[in-house]
Design an enzyme around this catalytic site. Structure first.
Site, PDB file in Angstrom:
ATOM      1  N   THR A 105       0.847  -1.196   0.000  1.00 49.30           N
ATOM      2  CA  THR A 105       0.000   0.000   0.000  1.00 49.30           C
ATOM      3  C   THR A 105       0.882   1.245   0.000  1.00 49.30           C
ATOM      4  O   THR A 105       1.965   1.216   0.584  1.00 49.30           O
ATOM      5  CB  THR A 105      -0.902  -0.016   1.258  1.00 49.30           C
TER       6      THR A 105
ATOM      7  N   ASP B 279       6.202  -4.157  -1.371  1.00 47.90           N
ATOM      8  CA  ASP B 279       5.580  -3.108  -0.558  1.00 47.90           C
ATOM      9  C   ASP B 279       6.539  -1.933  -0.412  1.00 47.90           C
ATOM     10  O   ASP B 279       7.747  -2.072  -0.655  1.00 47.90           O
ATOM     11  CB  ASP B 279       5.228  -3.691   0.827  1.00 47.90           C
TER      12      ASP B 279
ATOM     13  N   GLY C 227       3.595   1.728   7.922  1.00 46.03           N
ATOM     14  CA  GLY C 227       2.326   2.123   8.529  1.00 46.03           C
ATOM     15  C   GLY C 227       1.985   3.580   8.337  1.00 46.03           C
ATOM     16  O   GLY C 227       0.965   4.056   8.842  1.00 46.03           O
ATOM     17  N   GLY C 228       2.845   4.295   7.578  1.00 42.50           N
ATOM     18  CA  GLY C 228       2.546   5.699   7.278  1.00 42.50           C
ATOM     19  C   GLY C 228       1.203   5.838   6.570  1.00 42.50           C
ATOM     20  O   GLY C 228       0.537   6.858   6.666  1.00 42.50           O
TER      21      GLY C 228
ATOM     22  N   GLU D 243      -0.513  -5.327   5.966  1.00 45.10           N
ATOM     23  CA  GLU D 243       0.794  -5.482   5.302  1.00 45.10           C
ATOM     24  C   GLU D 243       1.638  -6.530   6.011  1.00 45.10           C
ATOM     25  O   GLU D 243       2.321  -7.339   5.371  1.00 45.10           O
ATOM     26  CB  GLU D 243       1.532  -4.142   5.283  1.00 45.10           C
TER      27      GLU D 243
ATOM     28  N   LYS E 249      14.337   7.219   2.130  1.00 45.48           N
ATOM     29  CA  LYS E 249      13.843   6.308   3.182  1.00 45.48           C
ATOM     30  C   LYS E 249      14.971   5.505   3.855  1.00 45.48           C
ATOM     31  O   LYS E 249      14.734   4.825   4.844  1.00 45.48           O
ATOM     32  CB  LYS E 249      12.838   5.314   2.579  1.00 45.48           C
TER      33      LYS E 249
END
Ligand code: 5RP
Length: 228
Positions: A28, A84, A98-99, A106, A124
């Site tokens: 996601t 992901d 989880g942002g 997930e 990141k």
């Protein structure tokens, strides 16, 4: 290249790892969105026969709209590869996710996958986790008590709210609490503590989980092997 172009770059690179007949976990987020677009292209052009296992309603909707066959995690007997995004990845390949408030699904999809791949732009990649607030998915009932306890422990919790002041809800209609920690010195210890707290359904540390990371760099995608 700007951040979005780097996200697109790694999304397109990742789909090269998908082979005909695979069952693929679809993460996601904005990086994954580019990946799903590129996968849709391959399905259309090559008639690729794959099953996608989405980790959120958003991703499921996008995949379906592109003609990708979608099944839930409980309808498949295995997942070959999950692709992901991530919010932070440390030099020893531990991650925060989880942002996008999807880390529970997930993590369920990732832990049921033979291989896990993360795709990120270079911003990141960090030396130490924790500058990005650590997301927790919590059951609404008793969530203020969970919050109070985390605050007493000095973990700097904050409920994630929408612009109009409502609680952000996950696809399971739970709340999200973000921990503003600055740095996480011992991720395993913190993960163990958090998951033992009643009311916390899942926490956003993804430890010892990823096999391959594709990093979007200015000079092209860099493929890193975290574990075989
Ligand atoms: C969603 C996630 C995302 O993978 C993470 O937030 C990265 O998102 P983006 O690709 O939009 O930067 O964990 O819960």
């Amino acid at each position: 290249m700007d951040q979005n172009e780097l996200k697109k770059l790694v999304g397109e690179e990742a789909v090269k790892f998908i082979e005909d007949g695979m069952t693929v976990g679809l993460g996601t987020g904005s990086t994954v969105k580019f990946m799903v677009d590129a996968l849709g292209e391959r399905v259309k052009k090559e008639g690729l026969n794959i099953v996608g296992v989405p980790t959120s309603d958003r991703t499921a909707e996008q995949a379906r709209s592109l003609g990708i066959t979608v099944k839930s995690v409980d309808e498949v007997d295995h997942i070959d590869l999950t692709i992901d995004g991530a919010d932070e990845i440390s030099t020893d390949f531990q991650g925060i996710k989880g942002g996008g408030a999807a880390h529970l699904f997930e993590k369920i999809v990732a832990t049921n996958s033979t291989k896990v791949m993360w795709i990120v732009d270079e911003s990141k990649m960090v030396d130490q986790l924790g500058a990005f607030p650590l997301p927790l998915e919590v059951i609404p009932y008793g969530s203020q008590q969970v919050f109070n306890k985390l605050e007493k422990e000095g973990l700097h919790p904050e409920f994630r709210m929408t612009e109009d002041g409502q609680h952000v809800l996950t696809d399971s209609k739970n709340y999200v609490i973000d921990l503003h920690l600055g740095e996480i010195k011992n991720p395993h210890e913190l993960a163990d503590y958090l998951i033992k707290q009643v009311g916390i359904v899942e926490q956003g540390l993804f430890l010892d989980m990823v096999n391959t990371v594709i990093v979007g760099r200015q000079n092209g995608p860099e493929v890193l092997t975290a574990r075989p």
